[in-house]
Design an enzyme around this catalytic site. Sequence first.
Site, PDB file in Angstrom:
ATOM      1  CB  ALA A  58      -0.932  -0.022   1.211  1.00 31.36           C
ATOM      2  CG  LEU A  59       3.900   3.848  -2.892  1.00 33.74           C
ATOM      3  CD1 LEU A  59       4.777   4.454  -1.778  1.00 33.74           C
ATOM      4  CD2 LEU A  59       4.790   3.452  -4.077  1.00 33.74           C
ATOM      5  N   PRO A 109      -4.755   8.665  -3.016  1.00 34.30           N
ATOM      6  CG  PRO A 109      -6.891   8.961  -2.119  1.00 34.30           C
ATOM      7  CD  PRO A 109      -5.506   8.501  -1.757  1.00 34.30           C
ATOM      8  N   GLY A 142       0.111   9.018  -6.935  1.00 33.92           N
ATOM      9  CA  GLY A 142       0.240   7.876  -7.836  1.00 33.92           C
ATOM     10  C   GLY A 142       1.654   7.873  -8.388  1.00 33.92           C
ATOM     11  CB  THR A 189      -2.782  -5.443  -6.520  1.00 28.47           C
ATOM     12  OG1 THR A 189      -2.799  -4.448  -7.532  1.00 28.47           O
ATOM     13  CG2 THR A 189      -3.021  -6.813  -7.152  1.00 28.47           C
ATOM     14  CG  ASP A 226      14.152  -0.800  -8.779  1.00 26.63           C
ATOM     15  OD1 ASP A 226      13.505   0.038  -9.445  1.00 26.63           O
ATOM     16  OD2 ASP A 226      15.177  -0.501  -8.120  1.00 26.63           O
ATOM     17  CD  GLN A 249       2.489 -11.135 -49.319  1.00 28.87           C
ATOM     18  OE1 GLN A 249       2.239  -9.968 -49.588  1.00 28.87           O
ATOM     19  NE2 GLN A 249       3.487 -11.792 -49.872  1.00 28.87           N
ATOM     20  N   GLY A 270     -14.572  -9.744 -36.295  1.00 28.58           N
ATOM     21  CA  GLY A 270     -15.729  -9.526 -35.414  1.00 28.58           C
ATOM     22  C   GLY A 270     -15.748 -10.490 -34.234  1.00 28.58           C
ATOM     23  CD  GLU A 290       3.980  -3.846  -9.438  1.00 32.80           C
ATOM     24  OE1 GLU A 290       5.206  -3.968  -9.471  1.00 32.80           O
ATOM     25  OE2 GLU A 290       3.204  -4.728  -9.039  1.00 32.80           O
TER      26      GLU A 290
HETATM   27  N1  CAA Z   1      15.869   2.060  -5.319  1.00 35.21           N
HETATM   28  C1  CAA Z   1      16.316   2.622  -4.170  1.00 35.21           C
HETATM   29  N2  CAA Z   1      16.233   3.960  -3.926  1.00 35.21           N
HETATM   30  C2  CAA Z   1      15.663   4.721  -4.873  1.00 35.21           C
HETATM   31  C3  CAA Z   1      15.183   4.207  -6.083  1.00 35.21           C
HETATM   32  C4  CAA Z   1      15.291   2.806  -6.301  1.00 35.21           C
HETATM   33  N3  CAA Z   1      14.841   2.247  -7.421  1.00 35.21           N
HETATM   34  N4  CAA Z   1      14.648   5.194  -6.823  1.00 35.21           N
HETATM   35  C5  CAA Z   1      14.812   6.331  -6.120  1.00 35.21           C
HETATM   36  N5  CAA Z   1      15.421   6.034  -4.949  1.00 35.21           N
HETATM   37  C6  CAA Z   1      15.835   6.967  -3.906  1.00 35.21           C
HETATM   38  C7  CAA Z   1      16.761   8.017  -4.513  1.00 35.21           C
HETATM   39  O1  CAA Z   1      18.102   7.563  -4.503  1.00 35.21           O
HETATM   40  C8  CAA Z   1      16.544   9.206  -3.619  1.00 35.21           C
HETATM   41  O2  CAA Z   1      17.317   9.040  -2.443  1.00 35.21           O
HETATM   42  P1  CAA Z   1      18.121  10.318  -1.819  1.00 35.21           P
HETATM   43  O3  CAA Z   1      17.068  11.374  -1.629  1.00 35.21           O
HETATM   44  O4  CAA Z   1      18.679   9.777  -0.567  1.00 35.21           O
HETATM   45  O5  CAA Z   1      19.124  10.702  -2.847  1.00 35.21           O
HETATM   46  C9  CAA Z   1      15.076   9.091  -3.199  1.00 35.21           C
HETATM   47  O6  CAA Z   1      14.707   7.711  -3.421  1.00 35.21           O
HETATM   48  C10 CAA Z   1      14.182   9.979  -4.006  1.00 35.21           C
HETATM   49  O7  CAA Z   1      14.363   9.655  -5.365  1.00 35.21           O
HETATM   50  P2  CAA Z   1      13.838  10.609  -6.527  1.00 35.21           P
HETATM   51  O8  CAA Z   1      14.383  11.986  -6.325  1.00 35.21           O
HETATM   52  O9  CAA Z   1      14.115   9.936  -7.821  1.00 35.21           O
HETATM   53  O10 CAA Z   1      12.278  10.654  -6.201  1.00 35.21           O
HETATM   54  P3  CAA Z   1      11.091  11.297  -6.999  1.00 35.21           P
HETATM   55  O11 CAA Z   1      10.103  11.829  -6.036  1.00 35.21           O
HETATM   56  O12 CAA Z   1      11.581  12.190  -8.094  1.00 35.21           O
HETATM   57  O13 CAA Z   1      10.341  10.024  -7.621  1.00 35.21           O
HETATM   58  C11 CAA Z   1       9.831   8.425  -9.272  1.00 35.21           C
HETATM   59  C12 CAA Z   1      10.905   9.196  -8.522  1.00 35.21           C
HETATM   60  C13 CAA Z   1      10.616   7.495 -10.199  1.00 35.21           C
HETATM   61  C14 CAA Z   1       8.926   9.322 -10.084  1.00 35.21           C
HETATM   62  C15 CAA Z   1       9.007   7.589  -8.250  1.00 35.21           C
HETATM   63  O14 CAA Z   1       8.164   8.426  -7.495  1.00 35.21           O
HETATM   64  C16 CAA Z   1       8.168   6.520  -8.907  1.00 35.21           C
HETATM   65  O15 CAA Z   1       8.679   5.441  -9.217  1.00 35.21           O
HETATM   66  N6  CAA Z   1       6.857   6.793  -9.135  1.00 35.21           N
HETATM   67  C17 CAA Z   1       5.961   5.753  -9.582  1.00 35.21           C
HETATM   68  C18 CAA Z   1       5.374   5.054  -8.411  1.00 35.21           C
HETATM   69  C19 CAA Z   1       4.827   3.685  -8.738  1.00 35.21           C
HETATM   70  O16 CAA Z   1       5.427   2.920  -9.475  1.00 35.21           O
HETATM   71  N7  CAA Z   1       3.693   3.358  -8.125  1.00 35.21           N
HETATM   72  C20 CAA Z   1       3.109   2.080  -8.263  1.00 35.21           C
HETATM   73  C21 CAA Z   1       2.504   1.696  -6.949  1.00 35.21           C
HETATM   74  S1  CAA Z   1       2.162  -0.009  -6.674  1.00 35.21           S
HETATM   75  C22 CAA Z   1       0.869  -0.384  -7.677  1.00 35.21           C
HETATM   76  O17 CAA Z   1       0.912  -0.112  -8.829  1.00 35.21           O
HETATM   77  C23 CAA Z   1      -0.350  -1.048  -7.149  1.00 35.21           C
HETATM   78  C24 CAA Z   1      -0.232  -2.492  -6.992  1.00 35.21           C
HETATM   79  O18 CAA Z   1      -0.650  -3.018  -5.969  1.00 35.21           O
HETATM   80  C25 CAA Z   1       0.295  -3.346  -8.100  1.00 35.21           C
END
Ligand code: CAA
Length: 381
Positions: free
Chosen positions: A124-125, A128, A131, A158, A240, A279, A340, A363
């Site tokens: 839960a990340l 509203p 995102g 999810t 990731d 083709q 269709g 994600e």
């Molecule tokens: N691994 C570890 N640390 C990370 C990282 C990673 N992959 N990516 C960023 N960080 C760290 C950075 O190193 C940084 O650390 P410091 O401040 O210490 O230097 C910190 O996190 C902040 O990083 P950013 O400045 O890059 O952060 P940002 O606010 O600009 O956001 C972003 C970056 C890529 C936009 C991120 O917010 C993002 O991935 N957004 C999308 C979120 C997402 O994927 N949501 C899906 C939710 S889950 C879901 O979909 C529902 C489900 O149940 C399936």
Amino acid sequence: MKLELTEEQQMIQALAREFAEKEVQPVAGRLDQEARFPHETVKRMGELGFLGIAVPEAYGGAGADPVAYVLALEEIAKVCASHAVIMSVNNSLYCDPVLKYGTEDQRRKFLTPFASGQKIGCFALTEPQAGSDASNQHTLAVPDGSRYVLNGRKAFVTNGREAAAALVVAQTDAAKGRHGISAFLVEKGTPGFLVPKVEDKLGIRASDTAEFVFEDCRVPAENRLGSEGMGFKIAMSSLDGGRIGIAAQALGIAAGAFERSVAYAKERKAFGVPIGQHQMVQWMLADMATAIDAARLLVWRAATLKGAGQPFGVEASMAKLFASEMAMKVTTDAIQVHGGYGYIKEFQVERYFRDAKITQIYEGTSQIQKLVIARHLLGTQ
Ligand code: CAA
């Protein structure tokens, strides 16, 4: 990178294929239409080791590697994308971070029953207003003696209704922004942990997507995952791995729609011959097969790097970006090949088309994957 699969990987792939074809295929269409969570077959996924596939056996998992994980996910998604996302979220967004960041006590309580499939977990990340802008967290976790008091709202979770526990991200120190975010393992049934809504969706309808509300929900301090302020990094690093799972899901959706298209192109006649002899249909099938193979290589590369303990975040984003865009195109073309008949439910390719869409969104949207990749290229990450 080795393209030859090990004996164990081939065995897991074959097991997943057999399970999907024999046990999931007969129920997949109806589960989708009724938007019903597949309790029976999810239980079977647990028994077969798919819910904690890369978790060590000591913690209830199957002890396999990330390549085996994506092979199994592809096979399951080929038949039903809902089963695939239930499996992916439990493995990548719940078990993985508990294994990586959890204490021994946390692993025993919050990992073993989840990796073995007795229970499922969720992540839960999203909120509203948070995102793509995931660090804009409004949920607060205020320390109160030996507990934290959680207040806030989570969206699009999810497995949210079915999960026995959630990895919940919340602000413990709003003044510190991203560095004031922490992660917690919160059990269902904790007073103040409410699930007021389950979403009615376009696709992946057999999986549940829920809203959470926390109202003065008291969580023991020992349930904090990692140290205070580590929550955003835990969430990002978990995503990731999650993105490899969703890339494998998208790959499976495309491969399933493609197999149906090839079979149809051999059977359906137009202008006196099977349509596969025209083709224009051949070109579509050739493009589909090439794009699917390209996605598979990206997915395998990301999984191989993860298994080798090397950095894989950018490769995971590339795999998810390419595979999800590819899945949307392939499932669109699969309907076109079916004409269709592709538009009606009986032929099932319309389910693949609806299921593919979410892979471009959850994600991390395709736009967010491009941002992650570009920041890496430009050295601004
Ligand atoms: N691994 C570890 N640390 C990370 C990282 C990673 N992959 N990516 C960023 N960080 C760290 C950075 O190193 C940084 O650390 P410091 O401040 O210490 O230097 C910190 O996190 C902040 O990083 P950013 O400045 O890059 O952060 P940002 O606010 O600009 O956001 C972003 C970056 C890529 C936009 C991120 O917010 C993002 O991935 N957004 C999308 C979120 C997402 O994927 N949501 C899906 C939710 S889950 C879901 O979909 C529902 C489900 O149940 C399936």
